[in-house]
Every structure is written in structure tokens, then in C-alpha cells.
Write a protein that holds these residues in place. Sequence first.
Motif, PDB file in Angstrom:
ATOM      1  N   LEU A   1       0.829  -1.200   0.000  1.00 48.42           N
ATOM      2  CA  LEU A   1       0.000   0.000   0.000  1.00 48.42           C
ATOM      3  C   LEU A   1       0.871   1.260   0.000  1.00 48.42           C
ATOM      4  O   LEU A   1       0.544   2.250  -0.671  1.00 48.42           O
ATOM      5  CB  LEU A   1      -0.928   0.002   1.208  1.00 48.42           C
ATOM      6  CG  LEU A   1      -1.934   1.155   1.288  1.00 48.42           C
ATOM      7  CD1 LEU A   1      -2.854   1.164   0.057  1.00 48.42           C
ATOM      8  CD2 LEU A   1      -2.766   1.067   2.560  1.00 48.42           C
ATOM      9  N   THR A   2       1.980   1.227   0.719  1.00 52.45           N
ATOM     10  CA  THR A   2       2.908   2.361   0.714  1.00 52.45           C
ATOM     11  C   THR A   2       3.500   2.574  -0.677  1.00 52.45           C
ATOM     12  O   THR A   2       3.596   3.715  -1.156  1.00 52.45           O
ATOM     13  CB  THR A   2       4.038   2.119   1.740  1.00 52.45           C
ATOM     14  OG1 THR A   2       3.476   1.970   3.036  1.00 52.45           O
ATOM     15  CG2 THR A   2       5.019   3.283   1.749  1.00 52.45           C
ATOM     16  N   ALA A   3       3.888   1.471  -1.330  1.00 54.30           N
ATOM     17  CA  ALA A   3       4.428   1.585  -2.688  1.00 54.30           C
ATOM     18  C   ALA A   3       3.381   2.141  -3.645  1.00 54.30           C
ATOM     19  O   ALA A   3       3.688   2.973  -4.516  1.00 54.30           O
ATOM     20  CB  ALA A   3       4.918   0.217  -3.162  1.00 54.30           C
ATOM     21  N   LEU A   4       2.135   1.689  -3.480  1.00 48.81           N
ATOM     22  CA  LEU A   4       1.064   2.196  -4.341  1.00 48.81           C
ATOM     23  C   LEU A   4       0.820   3.677  -4.079  1.00 48.81           C
ATOM     24  O   LEU A   4       0.563   4.452  -5.014  1.00 48.81           O
ATOM     25  CB  LEU A   4      -0.210   1.385  -4.094  1.00 48.81           C
ATOM     26  CG  LEU A   4      -1.434   1.755  -4.944  1.00 48.81           C
ATOM     27  CD1 LEU A   4      -1.137   1.581  -6.430  1.00 48.81           C
ATOM     28  CD2 LEU A   4      -2.641   0.912  -4.540  1.00 48.81           C
ATOM     29  N   ALA A   5       0.904   4.091  -2.806  1.00 47.57           N
ATOM     30  CA  ALA A   5       0.696   5.509  -2.470  1.00 47.57           C
ATOM     31  C   ALA A   5       1.745   6.393  -3.145  1.00 47.57           C
ATOM     32  O   ALA A   5       1.441   7.514  -3.578  1.00 47.57           O
ATOM     33  CB  ALA A   5       0.740   5.694  -0.958  1.00 47.57           C
ATOM     34  N   LYS A   6       2.981   5.895  -3.252  1.00 45.20           N
ATOM     35  CA  LYS A   6       4.026   6.670  -3.943  1.00 45.20           C
ATOM     36  C   LYS A   6       3.662   6.873  -5.412  1.00 45.20           C
ATOM     37  O   LYS A   6       3.821   7.977  -5.954  1.00 45.20           O
ATOM     38  CB  LYS A   6       5.365   5.954  -3.827  1.00 45.20           C
ATOM     39  CG  LYS A   6       5.940   5.934  -2.421  1.00 45.20           C
ATOM     40  CD  LYS A   6       7.270   5.194  -2.389  1.00 45.20           C
ATOM     41  CE  LYS A   6       7.862   5.168  -0.985  1.00 45.20           C
ATOM     42  NZ  LYS A   6       9.146   4.421  -0.932  1.00 45.20           N
ATOM     43  N   SER A   7       3.178   5.820  -6.037  1.00 45.48           N
ATOM     44  CA  SER A   7       2.762   5.952  -7.437  1.00 45.48           C
ATOM     45  C   SER A   7       1.582   6.900  -7.574  1.00 45.48           C
ATOM     46  O   SER A   7       1.493   7.676  -8.520  1.00 45.48           O
ATOM     47  CB  SER A   7       2.397   4.572  -8.013  1.00 45.48           C
ATOM     48  OG  SER A   7       3.544   3.754  -8.125  1.00 45.48           O
ATOM     49  N   GLN A   8       0.655   6.860  -6.593  1.00 47.65           N
ATOM     50  CA  GLN A   8      -0.498   7.758  -6.641  1.00 47.65           C
ATOM     51  C   GLN A   8      -0.065   9.217  -6.535  1.00 47.65           C
ATOM     52  O   GLN A   8      -0.607  10.080  -7.238  1.00 47.65           O
ATOM     53  CB  GLN A   8      -1.465   7.411  -5.501  1.00 47.65           C
ATOM     54  CG  GLN A   8      -2.191   6.091  -5.699  1.00 47.65           C
ATOM     55  CD  GLN A   8      -2.996   5.692  -4.481  1.00 47.65           C
ATOM     56  OE1 GLN A   8      -2.986   6.382  -3.471  1.00 47.65           O
ATOM     57  NE2 GLN A   8      -3.683   4.564  -4.579  1.00 47.65           N
TER      58      GLN A   8
ATOM     59  N   ALA B   1       3.416  -1.574 -11.974  1.00 41.24           N
ATOM     60  CA  ALA B   1       3.683  -2.854 -12.631  1.00 41.24           C
ATOM     61  C   ALA B   1       4.316  -3.852 -11.669  1.00 41.24           C
ATOM     62  O   ALA B   1       4.019  -5.047 -11.710  1.00 41.24           O
ATOM     63  CB  ALA B   1       4.588  -2.633 -13.843  1.00 41.24           C
ATOM     64  N   GLN B   2       5.192  -3.378 -10.780  1.00 43.20           N
ATOM     65  CA  GLN B   2       5.823  -4.292  -9.827  1.00 43.20           C
ATOM     66  C   GLN B   2       4.808  -4.829  -8.807  1.00 43.20           C
ATOM     67  O   GLN B   2       4.905  -5.990  -8.389  1.00 43.20           O
ATOM     68  CB  GLN B   2       6.978  -3.579  -9.113  1.00 43.20           C
ATOM     69  CG  GLN B   2       8.202  -3.415 -10.003  1.00 43.20           C
ATOM     70  CD  GLN B   2       9.374  -2.788  -9.276  1.00 43.20           C
ATOM     71  OE1 GLN B   2       9.198  -2.047  -8.312  1.00 43.20           O
ATOM     72  NE2 GLN B   2      10.580  -3.068  -9.743  1.00 43.20           N
ATOM     73  N   ILE B   3       3.860  -3.999  -8.400  1.00 45.82           N
ATOM     74  CA  ILE B   3       2.809  -4.516  -7.509  1.00 45.82           C
ATOM     75  C   ILE B   3       1.958  -5.541  -8.250  1.00 45.82           C
ATOM     76  O   ILE B   3       1.588  -6.582  -7.690  1.00 45.82           O
ATOM     77  CB  ILE B   3       1.936  -3.356  -6.986  1.00 45.82           C
ATOM     78  CG1 ILE B   3       2.779  -2.362  -6.185  1.00 45.82           C
ATOM     79  CG2 ILE B   3       0.816  -3.893  -6.095  1.00 45.82           C
ATOM     80  CD1 ILE B   3       2.036  -1.104  -5.781  1.00 45.82           C
ATOM     81  N   GLN B   4       1.671  -5.261  -9.522  1.00 39.11           N
ATOM     82  CA  GLN B   4       0.932  -6.232 -10.334  1.00 39.11           C
ATOM     83  C   GLN B   4       1.693  -7.543 -10.434  1.00 39.11           C
ATOM     84  O   GLN B   4       1.111  -8.621 -10.352  1.00 39.11           O
ATOM     85  CB  GLN B   4       0.696  -5.662 -11.741  1.00 39.11           C
ATOM     86  CG  GLN B   4      -0.384  -4.602 -11.811  1.00 39.11           C
ATOM     87  CD  GLN B   4      -1.771  -5.229 -11.865  1.00 39.11           C
ATOM     88  OE1 GLN B   4      -2.189  -5.937 -10.962  1.00 39.11           O
ATOM     89  NE2 GLN B   4      -2.493  -4.942 -12.918  1.00 39.11           N
ATOM     90  N   GLN B   5       3.011  -7.452 -10.613  1.00 35.21           N
ATOM     91  CA  GLN B   5       3.820  -8.665 -10.691  1.00 35.21           C
ATOM     92  C   GLN B   5       3.727  -9.478  -9.400  1.00 35.21           C
ATOM     93  O   GLN B   5       3.723 -10.708  -9.427  1.00 35.21           O
ATOM     94  CB  GLN B   5       5.281  -8.298 -10.962  1.00 35.21           C
ATOM     95  CG  GLN B   5       5.571  -7.944 -12.419  1.00 35.21           C
ATOM     96  CD  GLN B   5       7.044  -7.653 -12.631  1.00 35.21           C
ATOM     97  OE1 GLN B   5       7.713  -7.118 -11.769  1.00 35.21           O
ATOM     98  NE2 GLN B   5       7.541  -8.006 -13.792  1.00 35.21           N
TER      99      GLN B   5
ATOM    100  N   GLN C   1       4.788 -13.396 -10.715  1.00 36.72           N
ATOM    101  CA  GLN C   1       5.835 -13.459 -11.722  1.00 36.72           C
ATOM    102  C   GLN C   1       7.122 -12.964 -11.081  1.00 36.72           C
ATOM    103  O   GLN C   1       7.097 -12.138 -10.176  1.00 36.72           O
ATOM    104  CB  GLN C   1       5.494 -12.565 -12.918  1.00 36.72           C
ATOM    105  CG  GLN C   1       4.270 -13.032 -13.674  1.00 36.72           C
ATOM    106  CD  GLN C   1       3.914 -12.075 -14.776  1.00 36.72           C
ATOM    107  OE1 GLN C   1       4.492 -11.008 -14.899  1.00 36.72           O
ATOM    108  NE2 GLN C   1       2.962 -12.443 -15.580  1.00 36.72           N
ATOM    109  N   PRO C   2       8.275 -13.433 -11.563  1.00 39.34           N
ATOM    110  CA  PRO C   2       9.530 -12.910 -11.027  1.00 39.34           C
ATOM    111  C   PRO C   2       9.667 -11.435 -11.343  1.00 39.34           C
ATOM    112  O   PRO C   2       9.325 -10.987 -12.434  1.00 39.34           O
ATOM    113  CB  PRO C   2      10.604 -13.734 -11.758  1.00 39.34           C
ATOM    114  CG  PRO C   2       9.918 -14.271 -12.977  1.00 39.34           C
ATOM    115  CD  PRO C   2       8.487 -14.434 -12.609  1.00 39.34           C
ATOM    116  N   GLU C   3      10.121 -10.677 -10.374  1.00 47.74           N
ATOM    117  CA  GLU C   3      10.238  -9.240 -10.575  1.00 47.74           C
ATOM    118  C   GLU C   3      11.291  -8.941 -11.624  1.00 47.74           C
ATOM    119  O   GLU C   3      12.361  -9.536 -11.673  1.00 47.74           O
ATOM    120  CB  GLU C   3      10.609  -8.549  -9.261  1.00 47.74           C
ATOM    121  CG  GLU C   3       9.496  -8.527  -8.274  1.00 47.74           C
ATOM    122  CD  GLU C   3       9.810  -7.601  -7.126  1.00 47.74           C
ATOM    123  OE1 GLU C   3       8.970  -7.492  -6.226  1.00 47.74           O
ATOM    124  OE2 GLU C   3      10.890  -7.001  -7.151  1.00 47.74           O
ATOM    125  N   THR C   4      10.992  -8.010 -12.492  1.00 48.53           N
ATOM    126  CA  THR C   4      11.944  -7.573 -13.495  1.00 48.53           C
ATOM    127  C   THR C   4      13.032  -6.750 -12.833  1.00 48.53           C
ATOM    128  O   THR C   4      12.758  -5.894 -12.019  1.00 48.53           O
ATOM    129  CB  THR C   4      11.235  -6.714 -14.564  1.00 48.53           C
ATOM    130  OG1 THR C   4      10.177  -7.483 -15.106  1.00 48.53           O
ATOM    131  CG2 THR C   4      12.186  -6.303 -15.652  1.00 48.53           C
TER     132      THR C   4
END
Length: 537
Positions: free
Chosen positions: A401-408, A512-516, A521-524
Motif C-alpha cells: 500500500l505504501t508503494a502504491l501511495a508513492k505511485s499515486q 507494474a511491480q505490484i501487479q507482478q 511473476q519474477p520481478e523484473t
Amino acid sequence: MMTDGLMALGALGLILLGMEWMTLGLKKAAGNNLVTGLQRWTGKPVHGLLIGTGATVAVQSSTAVTVTTIGFVNANLLSLRNAAYVIYGSNVGTSFTGWFVALVGLQFKIDALALPLIGVGILVKSFVKQRGWQGSGQGLAGFGLMFLGIGLLKDSFDAAFVNIEFGWLVGIGWLGLLLAVVIGALLTTVMQASAAVIALVITAVASGVVPLSLGAAFVIGSNLGTTSTAILSALAATAKAKRLAMLHVIFNVITAVVALILLQPLLWLLLWLQQLLFDVHHAAFSLALFHTLFNLLGVLLMWPISDRLVLWLNGRFRRQPSERLQMLDQSSLAIPALALKTLTMEQQHVLQQLCRLAGSMDHKPMEQSVLDELRQSQRTIAQFSSQLGQQPLHSAESDLLTALAKSQLRVELLLQMLPQLEHRFEHDRAGIRLEAEFWRQLAALDLPAGTGQISALYREISRWRAAQKQQLVAPAQLSAALHSGQGGEWLLRLAELRRFDHHLTKAMLGVAQIQQHYERQPETELMATESGEPHAS
């Protein structure tokens, strides 16, 4: 009699409190197992039916299972066809509450059963640190409170309502039964707990206050009343949620109508079955068995027409305002992991819409109405994220959620920057052509599979921008720019484009990383380059 009536009211409150604690505790104890079961084991109709039944028995709440199923349909994790059988199974699962009440709540000395359950449950909830055990303790205490309420309710019925005659409703025929159906539906709608109404009716029938046929009509009405939750939650929900809510309503209405028409044959059948199974007539058993039979009847009625009904429903509710989010509504918040995935998908959708809008600026003015819609969608996403942040989350969910908040935050910044870019290039749209192509390519990516391409596209546009900057500062170009007075403007344009692309790329990588993570899937591996390629963090 007044004292006994007040005791009945207090007993009903204990039952409702017990139901709430039981549902919350069992949901906490189940954790992600409920999510995993609904996602993985509903591919076949029979599996969906069994999962719906088992999940409802496990958490003792058809509403919780229905809301979770709606969230899965919204997030494209479950098709409407598979969700239909989960809903059917959920209705069957509600009948187990009646068996709990009939076999346990009315057959044992309540004090000897309920009080130890409450004591052990509260001790486990208070002193054990593991989340699953805390949920189990809360659920155990909820069972105890429910059974204690049932015992007090039975005592109050025996004392206060034994002289009240309900047989006149049966005496006026179908009108009395219809009135009982309406009362049952209203009680469930008001109390928002069909299990509590079922417990109330079974206790009343077992006490001899309500005749069996009338109790059966109350149960039919209670089953109809459960659709109120689906209807209310679908009023401001997505199209997919409305389709599933309509399916729930159709299923319950058809079942109720047929059960009411066949009420007498069903009562004869259950009396025969009870004599065969138990060799004794017991009103509470009869009503629990009726509840199970008429829910199974509904499944048998819907099974052959389910596929056609789903096909018809898929054609409904297609007109939806463009600014409305596609997958997100209040049902999505029922399970934090599901809410995070749905929020991420919606954020991805807004980002790619933003890329399409920016990508059109090289050949036409920016559409202000589309920008306003994106801003409204982003505000809604932020509101849902805030609500999710107020719920208890696992550490991994909190990190996501913190990572998503940064993208938001980056998306909100991009929405502020886009009109500035439009103003900067409104008289020179050709100057933004290569950047616009970059944005259009980002909009067309299939995420999270195309996560690696985000980095490649960013490297490419960064190399082109660096080369253009070198041309601008070359002696001949610099002299001409200074003479014309445009050098500063050109450098400012490049700086604004670089800043916009930087935040856009980081926002898309983060989503995209949260989606992964949810796609497993392995993280890119995202490496920074000398050109300043951003990481997602």
C-alpha cells in the motif's frame, strides 16, 4: 410479561453481537484462505457450489462471501458464470446455521456450553499474539454469545409469548403465509443478519409459539431479505457488481416463489425425511431441514438455466459513465489483498489513460473533459486507499500500500504537469512528436508482462533527449539560440519533458511491480542507467 419481553430484546441483541463476533473472528482466522479458495477452486460449477457452501459455513456469513465474490468479479479474478455457483453455494451454506441452532443451541444446557466458550474465546483473543488464533478466539466467543442469546430467547418465549396465538395467520390461508414472508424479509433487511432471523424463528417454532408452516414462510422471507444487502451495495457499484447482485436477486426470488407454491408438499416431504432420519418429530429439526431443502431446490431450479441467465446478464448495465472506475467499489475493501490488487489495476488504468491523453497532444489540443475525468478517478482511488489504510493490514500488505501511495502521488503530480506541457507546446506540437510516441507506446503496453519494456522505452527517449540537448549547447546552435532569444525556452521545454517522463516512468514501474507481486511473476530487474533511468521505489 414486560420483563420477559425486555429479556427477549436483550437476548436478540446477544445473538446479533455473537453473530458479528463470530463472522469477524472466523474471517480473521481464515485469512487469505478464503481468497485463495474462491480464486483457485471455482473453475467448475460443482467446485463453485462447494466452495460457496464451505466458505459460508466457515465464516458464518453469506454476506461476507457474497461481498468477497463481487470483489473478485470486479477485479476480473472470477467470471460471472463461476461466481453464480458460489452464490448458489452460499445460500445453501446459510442453512447450516439452522442446524447449529437446532442440534446444539436447543439441545444442551446453554450455561454449560456457552459460558465456557465465551471464557476460552476471550482468553485466546486477549493473550495469544498470532492473528489466526486471535480470530479463532473471537469466533469461539461469538459462538458462545450466540448460544447464550438463544437460551435466553427460548426462556423468554416460554414465559412471555406462550399465550400469543399466531395460528390465525395460518387460518387465513395464502394471505397469512404471504404476510409471514413479508415480515421475514423485513426483519432480515432491518437486522442485516439472516442467520439471526433464522435462529429467532427456529427458537419460536421449537417453543411452540409459531406453527411450523408459518415458520417455514418466515424462513422463505428471510432468504428474500438477504438480497437487500446485494441491492444496496450495487446501487453505486460497477456494472459487474450490479450483474452479480441481480443474479442473486433472481435466484432468491425464483427459489422463494417456487418454495411458497410447493410449501405443503415440501412440509410433507421433510416430515417423512425426519421420521426416516431421526425416528422422532421435532419442530426445530423440521424447520432446519426445510431451510436446507428449499435452498437445494433453488440450486436444482437454477442449474439448467444458469448459463443462459449469465449470458443475458452480461448484456445488462453496459451504459456506464466514462469517469466511473471499472473495477472498484465498496465491495473491494472486504479483503485487503483483493482491495490492493483492485486499486493497483485501477491505478494502472488511469496511468494508461493519462498516457493516451498526453500522446494525442502532438496532433490536437488536450481534451479538458478527459483530464477532469482522470482527476476525479484519481481522487476516488485516493479515497479508497485511505479507507484501506485504516484497516488492520499484514506487514506485506502495508508495504504494498505504501508503494502504491508513492505511485499515486506521482500520478497526481503528472495530472498537474500535463496542462503546463499543453500550454508550452500549443504553438509547436511538432516539437513534442517523439515524446508523444513514447507516451502512446506506454499506453499500449500489456502490464505486468510488459514491465521490462518500460525501462527500454525510457532509455531510448533519454538517449534521444541527451542527443538533442547536446545539439542545443553546441557552439553554432548556442550562438543562434542566444541571438533569437529562444535558447532558454528550448532548454526549459526539455527539462519539463524530462521531469514528466521521469515521474511517469517511475509511477508505471511501481504499479507494474505490484501487479507482478499478485501475478506471482519474477520481478523484473530494473537497473538505473547513466541517463538517470528511474527505479520504481
